[in-house]
Write an enzyme that holds these catalytic residues in place. Structure first.
Site, PDB file in Angstrom:
ATOM      1  N   THR A 151       0.867  -1.182   0.000  1.00 60.58           N
ATOM      2  CA  THR A 151       0.000   0.000   0.000  1.00 60.58           C
ATOM      3  C   THR A 151       0.903   1.230   0.000  1.00 60.58           C
ATOM      4  OG1 THR A 151      -0.073   0.091   2.407  1.00 60.58           O
ATOM      5  CG2 THR A 151      -1.797  -1.185   1.337  1.00 60.58           C
TER       6      THR A 151
ATOM      7  N   GLU B 174      -6.109  -3.526  -1.554  1.00 62.47           N
ATOM      8  CA  GLU B 174      -6.588  -4.756  -0.929  1.00 62.47           C
ATOM      9  C   GLU B 174      -7.650  -5.482  -1.748  1.00 62.47           C
ATOM     10  OE1 GLU B 174      -6.039  -1.882   0.431  1.00 62.47           O
ATOM     11  OE2 GLU B 174      -5.179  -2.021   2.434  1.00 62.47           O
TER      12      GLU B 174
ATOM     13  N   LYS C 259     -15.453  16.613  10.305  1.00 61.49           N
ATOM     14  CA  LYS C 259     -16.444  16.560  11.380  1.00 61.49           C
ATOM     15  C   LYS C 259     -16.606  17.956  11.978  1.00 61.49           C
ATOM     16  CE  LYS C 259     -14.208  12.334  11.722  1.00 61.49           C
ATOM     17  NZ  LYS C 259     -12.898  12.713  11.188  1.00 61.49           N
TER      18      LYS C 259
ATOM     19  N   TRP D  85     -21.318  16.072   9.560  1.00 60.82           N
ATOM     20  CA  TRP D  85     -20.270  15.652   8.632  1.00 60.82           C
ATOM     21  C   TRP D  85     -20.303  16.513   7.373  1.00 60.82           C
ATOM     22  CZ3 TRP D  85     -17.309  11.640  10.390  1.00 60.82           C
ATOM     23  CH2 TRP D  85     -17.848  10.878  11.431  1.00 60.82           C
TER      24      TRP D  85
HETATM   25  P1  ADP Z   1      -3.699   4.582  -1.035  1.00 63.28           P
HETATM   26  O1  ADP Z   1      -4.690   5.714  -1.045  1.00 63.28           O
HETATM   27  O2  ADP Z   1      -3.028   4.399   0.268  1.00 63.28           O
HETATM   28  O3  ADP Z   1      -2.804   4.639  -2.219  1.00 63.28           O
HETATM   29  P2  ADP Z   1      -5.302   2.643  -2.387  1.00 63.28           P
HETATM   30  O4  ADP Z   1      -4.553   2.939  -3.626  1.00 63.28           O
HETATM   31  O5  ADP Z   1      -5.563   1.248  -2.052  1.00 63.28           O
HETATM   32  O6  ADP Z   1      -4.527   3.240  -1.185  1.00 63.28           O
HETATM   33  O7  ADP Z   1      -6.626   3.498  -2.368  1.00 63.28           O
HETATM   34  C1  ADP Z   1      -7.906   2.970  -2.094  1.00 63.28           C
HETATM   35  C2  ADP Z   1      -8.873   4.071  -1.776  1.00 63.28           C
HETATM   36  O8  ADP Z   1      -8.964   5.023  -2.838  1.00 63.28           O
HETATM   37  C3  ADP Z   1     -10.274   3.598  -1.592  1.00 63.28           C
HETATM   38  O9  ADP Z   1     -10.468   3.069  -0.299  1.00 63.28           O
HETATM   39  C4  ADP Z   1     -11.063   4.884  -1.814  1.00 63.28           C
HETATM   40  O10 ADP Z   1     -11.069   5.689  -0.647  1.00 63.28           O
HETATM   41  C5  ADP Z   1     -10.267   5.597  -2.857  1.00 63.28           C
HETATM   42  N1  ADP Z   1     -10.896   5.370  -4.175  1.00 63.28           N
HETATM   43  C6  ADP Z   1     -10.538   4.461  -5.087  1.00 63.28           C
HETATM   44  N2  ADP Z   1     -11.337   4.546  -6.176  1.00 63.28           N
HETATM   45  C7  ADP Z   1     -12.228   5.540  -5.933  1.00 63.28           C
HETATM   46  C8  ADP Z   1     -13.318   6.101  -6.670  1.00 63.28           C
HETATM   47  N3  ADP Z   1     -13.633   5.686  -7.882  1.00 63.28           N
HETATM   48  N4  ADP Z   1     -14.026   7.086  -6.086  1.00 63.28           N
HETATM   49  C9  ADP Z   1     -13.709   7.532  -4.857  1.00 63.28           C
HETATM   50  N5  ADP Z   1     -12.690   7.042  -4.120  1.00 63.28           N
HETATM   51  C10 ADP Z   1     -11.949   6.057  -4.641  1.00 63.28           C
END
Ligand code: ADP
Length: 509
Positions: free
Chosen positions: A162, A306, A404, A409
């Protein structure tokens, strides 16, 4: 009762069989520092076999191998050769700091590093290979590896960490089976619908979440694959779309914002392109509309490291619905839970945390024994969402990014999208900053379009005119900056921005 079906491992070998035997004249096109490389599936497969022999000769068969590389044919050859020998390909994020690279390579126990020549990283404790022309020659003289093992589908194939936006990077290992099933799911018409008549360009990095498995899906189905190489800029992307007739391209919204801006400025066109796949963050509606004006459809995907990238998709023809993250793709189930873990209804109103499970969902992190699943069943995504009765998901915000304020929210995503819909704004990001009275208050960062003037008051008035927000939901402050800080995977770096606001406030006294 047992079925009567034969045992058949859904592994990389099963994908490779297709690449080697079918559509053998189909092309792979790769942009490298030495120029454009074009070769056929047939030549690619032969190279994979030679590379496998090279790995074996170096004592690296079946080992964990790190790559620190851009989207190129050399990286793609490793994508196959390493797992075909029952090793694990660990794609290291090229944007990691060298100390982070040290950390993930040590954590994964990699035996060798294959690195593009422009990436500054030195690790004297393991063998390193530079992916250049000399390396090409060393591989070329090998005898093709004869027979690949039939690796158990549950074995790991590709590892990735990650991005560490929320602490130390955590390792995830995709299995042969998860790569196979995810790629198959991506091919479905109602998912990406990639076919052998498509030219696919994977712009999302192959160093993070295996380019969302789109290189595998493309090769599995016989599509032409274009890999845009080191540090592709908007200009490179537009040129490649034109030169190679790219019909479907995959990249984060920030990339498409740059591309559309470039096309507008240079009066370019995107004519071969039928669709873009975008996700990782919500694509602003203004972007979707602009793409549509150029005749390009937006496929909006949601996913996370994940979930092996794409887990939901929205391909609606109704542009106004495209900000929804859409339906889970085959192989994924979803549910909505409240803070106590109780299931909430799919009524389009109830707001809760999205949980998922399925054939390509992580159950634990590498080097950590503990299962991370809620009730041993569901992966908590950390995303706050609503789910419509028909199953379509709408992300409200990430749990940690929700602002918040006074017990209520505010969605940072809604504010960002509203600000970005203003014609003078190129990009915007909203974060919550600590406030004595309200707990937190929203502050917006705005990058204006070049050559225009815009004031804080103008933006606030615009937001009011939309009639979407209550007065208390409007940002307290708008800070104009030249560019928005991004994480290594191109997302708005909210941690950095919260720090920036703190400094900004301190300076103002
Ligand atoms: P990091 O942000 O640490 O690089 P990831 O690449 O796994 O981790 O990111 C996953 C997160 O990105 C999701 O949990 C969500 O919050 C956000 N995300 C991914 N795709 C979308 C989308 N189409 N719209 C909004 N948020 C998204």
């Amino acid at each position: 009762m047992d079925s009567t079906i034969m045992d058949y491992n859904l592994n990389i070998r099963a994908i490779f069989w297709r690449v080697e035997k079918l559509y053998s004249n189909q092309e792979i096109i790769s942009r490298t520092y030495e120029g454009i490389k074009r070769y056929t599936y047939r030549d690619f497969s032969l190279r994979v076999r030679k590379l496998a022999s090279f790995l074996k000769q170096k004592g690296l068969a079946g080992e964990r191998i790190a790559t620190i590389a851009w989207n190129t044919h050399r990286h793609l050859e490793l994508y196959f050769a390493v797992p075909l020998l029952n090793g694990i390909l660990h794609t290291v994020n090229v944007r990691f700091h060298p100390t982070e690279m040290d950390y993930v390579i040590k954590e994964m126990g990699d035996k060798a590093i294959f690195k593009d020549k422009d990436i500054e990283y030195k690790n004297d404790s393991i063998t390193s290979f530079i992916l250049d022309e000399k390396y090409d020659e060393e591989v070329e003289v090998q005898e093709p590896f004869a027979e690949f093992p039939d690796v158990d589908e549950k074995q790991g194939a590709i590892a990735c960490f990650t991005s560490g936006t929320t602490g130390k990077p955590k390792g995830v290992i995709y299995s042969h089976r998860s790569v196979f099933i995810h790629s198959l799911s991506l091919m479905a018409k109602d998912v990406l619908g990639i076919s052998s008549s498509d030219t696919v360009m994977t712009i999302v990095p192959m160093f993070h979440i295996s380019g969302w498995d789109t290189p595998f899906a493309s090769l599995m189905t016989g599509a032409r694959l274009v890999l845009p190489g080191p540090r592709p800029k908007a200009e490179d992307i537009v040129n490649m779309i034109k030169s190679f007739g790219v019909t479907i391209a995959i990249a984060a919204p920030t990339v498409w914002i740059d591309v559309v801006h470039y096309v507008e400025k240079e009066k370019g066109d995107l004519s071969p392109l039928k669709a873009v796949v975008t996700g990782g963050a919500e694509p602003p509606l203004g972007l979707i509309k602009k793409l549509s004006e150029y005749g390009v459809k937006t496929y909006h995907a949601w996913g996370m490291t994940e979930t092996e990238a794409i887990a939901t998709i929205n391909k609606s023809d109704d542009i106004n619905r495209l900000s929804e993250q859409g339906y889970p793709i085959p192989g994924i189930e979803t549910a909505l839970i409240d803070v106590d873990g109780k299931e909430l209804p799919w009524d389009g109103r109830s707001v809760g945390e999205l949980v998922v499970r399925g054939a390509f969902v992580t159950k634990r992190y590498f080097n950590s024994p503990s299962n991370i699943l809620h009730n041993n069943t569901w992966l908590r995504t950390g995303d706050v969402v609503k789910i419509k009765e028909d199953g379509s998901i709408k992300v409200v915000d990430r749990l940690k990014d929700l602002i918040k304020s006074g017990g209520e929210w505010i969605s940072s995503v809604d504010l960002e999208n509203a600000i970005m819909s203003y014609e003078k704004v190129l990009e915007a990001a909203v974060v919550g900053v600590p406030d004595e009275k309200w707990g937190e208050r929203p502050v917006a960062f705005v990058v204006k379009k070049p050559g225009v003037e815009v004031t804080e008051e103008e933006i606030i008035n615009y937001l009011k005119s939309l009639n979407m927000f209550a007065k208390w939901q409007l940002p307290d402050k708008i800070i104009f900056i030249d560019s928005i800080p991004k994480t290594s995977t191109g997302k708005l770096d909210k941690k950095a921005m919260r720090e920036m606001v703190k400094k900004f406030i301190e300076k103002k006294g």
